[in-house]
Design a protein around this motif. Structure first.
Motif, PDB file in Angstrom:
ATOM      1  N   MET A  39     -45.451 -32.855-102.263  1.00  0.00           N
ATOM      2  CA  MET A  39     -45.750 -31.825-101.461  1.00  0.00           C
ATOM      3  C   MET A  39     -47.055 -31.581-101.152  1.00  0.00           C
ATOM      4  O   MET A  39     -47.461 -31.276 -99.937  1.00  0.00           O
ATOM      5  N   ARG A  50     -42.380 -34.087-107.469  1.00  0.00           N
ATOM      6  CA  ARG A  50     -41.830 -33.309-105.909  1.00  0.00           C
ATOM      7  C   ARG A  50     -43.082 -32.233-105.559  1.00  0.00           C
ATOM      8  O   ARG A  50     -43.589 -32.481-104.560  1.00  0.00           O
ATOM      9  N   ASN A  51     -43.611 -31.843-106.687  1.00  0.00           N
ATOM     10  CA  ASN A  51     -44.793 -30.885-106.559  1.00  0.00           C
ATOM     11  C   ASN A  51     -46.064 -31.891-105.807  1.00  0.00           C
ATOM     12  O   ASN A  51     -46.772 -31.461-104.833  1.00  0.00           O
ATOM     13  N   PHE A 101     -43.832 -18.369-101.830  1.00  0.00           N
ATOM     14  CA  PHE A 101     -42.691 -17.553-102.168  1.00  0.00           C
ATOM     15  C   PHE A 101     -42.918 -16.069-101.601  1.00  0.00           C
ATOM     16  O   PHE A 101     -42.252 -15.260-101.441  1.00  0.00           O
ATOM     17  N   VAL A 144     -45.541 -21.340-112.217  1.00  0.00           N
ATOM     18  CA  VAL A 144     -45.453 -21.252-110.540  1.00  0.00           C
ATOM     19  C   VAL A 144     -45.244 -22.806-109.943  1.00  0.00           C
ATOM     20  O   VAL A 144     -44.651 -22.886-109.206  1.00  0.00           O
ATOM     21  N   VAL A 145     -45.950 -23.650-110.728  1.00  0.00           N
ATOM     22  CA  VAL A 145     -45.703 -25.065-110.295  1.00  0.00           C
ATOM     23  C   VAL A 145     -44.473 -25.683-110.655  1.00  0.00           C
ATOM     24  O   VAL A 145     -43.732 -26.232-109.628  1.00  0.00           O
ATOM     25  N   MET A 146     -43.855 -25.477-111.679  1.00  0.00           N
ATOM     26  CA  MET A 146     -42.551 -25.661-111.945  1.00  0.00           C
ATOM     27  C   MET A 146     -41.492 -24.991-111.014  1.00  0.00           C
ATOM     28  O   MET A 146     -40.528 -25.702-110.481  1.00  0.00           O
ATOM     29  N   ALA A 147     -41.815 -23.828-110.723  1.00  0.00           N
ATOM     30  CA  ALA A 147     -41.010 -23.243-109.599  1.00  0.00           C
ATOM     31  C   ALA A 147     -40.744 -23.698-108.540  1.00  0.00           C
ATOM     32  O   ALA A 147     -39.947 -24.090-107.752  1.00  0.00           O
ATOM     33  N   MET A 148     -42.149 -24.213-107.986  1.00  0.00           N
ATOM     34  CA  MET A 148     -42.309 -24.814-106.695  1.00  0.00           C
ATOM     35  C   MET A 148     -41.508 -26.399-106.706  1.00  0.00           C
ATOM     36  O   MET A 148     -40.581 -26.520-105.815  1.00  0.00           O
ATOM     37  N   GLY A 149     -41.734 -27.129-107.656  1.00  0.00           N
ATOM     38  CA  GLY A 149     -40.936 -28.295-107.850  1.00  0.00           C
ATOM     39  C   GLY A 149     -39.382 -28.142-108.062  1.00  0.00           C
ATOM     40  O   GLY A 149     -38.792 -28.684-107.062  1.00  0.00           O
ATOM     41  N   PHE A 150     -38.829 -26.975-108.642  1.00  0.00           N
ATOM     42  CA  PHE A 150     -37.566 -26.903-108.697  1.00  0.00           C
ATOM     43  C   PHE A 150     -36.842 -26.574-107.356  1.00  0.00           C
ATOM     44  O   PHE A 150     -35.818 -26.800-106.918  1.00  0.00           O
ATOM     45  N   PRO A 172     -39.274 -32.746-110.755  1.00  0.00           N
ATOM     46  CA  PRO A 172     -39.922 -31.613-110.050  1.00  0.00           C
ATOM     47  C   PRO A 172     -41.774 -31.667-110.023  1.00  0.00           C
ATOM     48  O   PRO A 172     -42.078 -31.379-108.955  1.00  0.00           O
ATOM     49  N   LEU A 173     -42.120 -32.137-110.988  1.00  0.00           N
ATOM     50  CA  LEU A 173     -43.714 -32.326-110.703  1.00  0.00           C
ATOM     51  C   LEU A 173     -44.082 -33.463-109.945  1.00  0.00           C
ATOM     52  O   LEU A 173     -45.019 -33.195-108.871  1.00  0.00           O
ATOM     53  N   LYS A 200     -52.171 -19.372-116.310  1.00  0.00           N
ATOM     54  CA  LYS A 200     -50.803 -19.475-115.522  1.00  0.00           C
ATOM     55  C   LYS A 200     -50.214 -17.952-115.103  1.00  0.00           C
ATOM     56  O   LYS A 200     -49.161 -18.014-114.413  1.00  0.00           O
ATOM     57  N   ILE A 210     -48.061 -26.342-118.578  1.00  0.00           N
ATOM     58  CA  ILE A 210     -47.704 -26.499-117.142  1.00  0.00           C
ATOM     59  C   ILE A 210     -47.542 -25.066-116.464  1.00  0.00           C
ATOM     60  O   ILE A 210     -46.459 -24.296-117.247  1.00  0.00           O
ATOM     61  N   PRO A 211     -48.226 -24.715-115.536  1.00  0.00           N
ATOM     62  CA  PRO A 211     -47.807 -23.216-115.048  1.00  0.00           C
ATOM     63  C   PRO A 211     -46.760 -23.067-114.335  1.00  0.00           C
ATOM     64  O   PRO A 211     -45.994 -24.105-113.794  1.00  0.00           O
TER      65      PRO A 211
END
Lengths: 343, 261
Positions: free
Chosen positions: A83, A79-80, A305, B104-110, A76-77, A276, B101-102
């Motif tokens: 992106m 992919r982040n 979102f 929101v960052v994880m959420a975007m990756g997921f 996921p990181l 965060k 790790i914030p």
């Protein structure tokens, strides 16, 4: 405090420590501690160890975690980051043909009109929250240091804000701060003050979410600082008392200096966690009105979102900036932690 | 004095209770009703009528997250605490950083990953995402605990012919009861309370957890704040249980893990 209650407290402490394998030094995320050196000395005869079946077994036990970290953190990181370097929208997501734009997203974020207010708000929110949380947490920790009847259950009650789901605290605070029907405004009117549009006026929205966040953060500070206080030997205070030192003098010359390492760690963790924060702000104000309570984290959330039109690439860019800050803070934290252990 | 401080601190919680019992017609009275005399259970009736599916979903997600977390964290804690292969230190470090790790960052990756896998709006996807909140904490807590188990105990088992797996199952796990409990409680509470993952990965799903349900409730600009607060009270039950059942473990957890999103 009599010697009896003192020894009782010590006993309780050791019991907890034994049950949990967590001794009093408040080390966040329990890094290696105490009986073992932080860095393993080079293993003797490492070729022999490589064939050791125990090592293989260790790998077997670790395999789920390693696979998990790769699948649910690294990927996921990645992919982040991906992106943030491409121009992604929902269509490009599905077709997988997003254009590579290098650092354009970062440039766009830096010149975005939201950047400045977000930066200012993030600083105000973070510094305000941490400063007040820490001060209140420390004051309460000192207050609870002297055991008195019911002190343990009362201290436990202070954990409640920390345990409640954020949506619960967020909606409760929203209703309390409601302009027309909130209990805060009616209390202010009762003493002759004018009501304030807490959440709906740009001047107070950030203050409101900061107050709610302080309320959420006090328990964490209290618990860590309280654990730190337990490590200061009672004899020091007893000696100071014999010398006729006032409580303020005791605080200044015993508590404060001896609590410094723990304080540093508490503040740093506070920084990492406050940066965060999304939920409480989003639930109470959605970062508004306008950008008046938008921080970097909520900005990122909103882009991705919060609107009908997801903008993942700038959101990811903002998110990556946040990670960078968190990483730096993380390294400082580990530094501090190591120094404490070697001291 | 202590009682007074607690009263100030917990006023919002009291207020939540109070509003949850207030008649709809009294919600906007000025001054507001400070005690819910002549109150109503209408709010709670609304919870029973409308929120049971959401509560069920949250329970399912909570238990699922506990299982995933324990399955990953317990063996890893054993390996890192006792078997200590090379690279343990690096892994510990990674886990520490992972907690920073914030969300929101994880959420975007997921979101990106799940979009391609078709896992969006699924309970399983949400369970896996929620488990990332608790796994690093769980591993670090277990590692510390397992490290404290006397080596002699494990040696004795070895001499009796038990392999690493046997030792893990019949000695390490039973000894770690308390740690298992602590990790489970926190994993459950965090999954139950999660808002960010739910609001990003499960936005249009059929099964929405209680946090999202409350959020939708607020967004409707409703006048029924008593029902919202009643739902909030019900949603706080796990926190209350945790406080009563495992007070000691909470403090240990905070100081050991020091995490909350």
């Amino acid at each position: 405090m009599g010697p009896q209650s003192l020894s009782r407290r010590k006993r309780e402490e050791t019991r907890t420590a034994h049950d949990e394998g967590v001794t009093a030094p408040p080390s966040a995320a329990a890094p290696p501690r105490g009986d073992r050196p932080v860095v393993d000395p080079a293993p003797a005869g490492s070729t022999a160890r490589r064939l050791d079946p125990r090592r293989l077994a260790a790998l077997g036990f670790l395999l789920p975690l390693l696979a998990y970290l790769v699948a649910f953190y690294a990927y996921p990181l990645w992919r982040n980051i991906d992106m943030s370097l491409h121009d992604y929208n929902l269509a490009a997501f599905v077709q997988g043909n997003a254009q590579f734009v290098a650092l354009d997203n970062f440039r766009a974020v830096l010149s975005d009109p939201t950047f400045r207010p977000a930066l200012v708000n993030t600083v105000l929110f973070t510094v305000g929250s941490i400063a007040v949380q820490f001060t209140l947490g420390l004051a309460l920790a000192v207050f609870f240091r002297r055991t008195f009847p019911l002190s343990a259950p009362l201290r436990a009650m202070f954990l409640v804000p920390w345990l409640l789901p954020l949506i619960v605290s967020g909606s409760t605070w929203s209703w309390m701060l409601n302009s027309d029907n909130g209990v805060v405004n009616s209390a202010m009117q009762a003493v002759g003050l004018d009501g304030v549009n807490w959440l709906t006026s740009p001047g107070t929205a950030l203050l409101s979410v900061t107050i709610a966040n302080i309320w959420l953060g006090v328990p964490f500070n209290l618990v860590i600082l309280f654990a730190g206080l337990q490590n200061i030997p009672d004899e020091l205070y007893e000696a100071a008392e014999l010398d006729g030192a006032s409580s303020w003098q005791q605080f200044r010359s015993i508590t404060f200096p001896l609590l410094k390492p723990v304080s540093a760690i508490t503040l740093l963790l506070g920084l990492i966690y406050t940066l965060k924060v999304v939920d409480i702000i989003w639930i109470m104000t959605r970062g508004g009105p306008g950008d008046s309570s938008t921080t970097f984290a909520t900005w990122s959330y909103r882009e991705a979102f919060g609107t009908g039109l997801p903008e993942f690439s700038p959101a990811a860019a903002v998110g990556n900036l946040l990670i960078l800050v968190a990483l730096v803070a993380g390294f400082v934290y580990i530094r501090l932690q190591r120094r404490r252990e070697h001291a | 004095m202590g009682v007074l401080l607690v009263a100030v601190m917990l006023f919002p919680v009291y207020w939540m209770f109070n509003v949850s019992l207030t008649q709809t017609s009294d919600l906007r009275s000025d001054p507001p009703r400070l005690v819910p005399f002549g109150g109503t259970l209408d709010g709670y009736r609304a919870v029973l009528d409308q929120q049971l599916p959401a509560l069920g979903t949250s329970l399912l997600i909570g238990f699922g997250t506990v299982l995933v977390t324990l399955a990953i964290a317990a063996p890893a804690g054993y390996a890192l605490g006792k078997l200590r292969p090379r690279g343990s230190e690096a892994l510990n470090f990674l886990l520490l950083v992972a907690q920073m790790i914030p969300a929101v960052v994880m959420a975007m990756g997921f979101y990106a990953v799940y979009l391609n896998l078709g896992l969006l709006n699924s309970v399983w996807g949400l369970i896996l995402a929620d488990s990332t909140i608790a796994v690093p904490f769980g591993v670090l807590l277990f590692t510390t605990f397992v490290r404290g188990i006397p080596d002699d105990l494990l040696k004795a088992a070895q001499i009796d012919g038990a392999g690493t797996v046997r030792t893990f199952v019949s000695i390490v796990l039973p000894l770690s009861r308390n740690s298992l409990l602590t990790v489970s409680l926190f994993a459950f509470l965090w999954a139950w309370s999660d808002f960010i993952f739910a609001s990003t990965l499960n936005r249009t799903g059929d099964l929405i957890p209680i946090t999202l349900s409350i959020y939708a409730f607020i967004g409707n600009n409703t006048t029924q704040w008593n029902a919202i607060m009643a739902t909030a009270v019900v949603a706080s039950i796990p926190a209350a249980v945790l406080l009563v059942v495992a007070q000691r473990h909470i403090s240990a957890g905070v100081t050991a893990g020091a995490v909350k999103d």
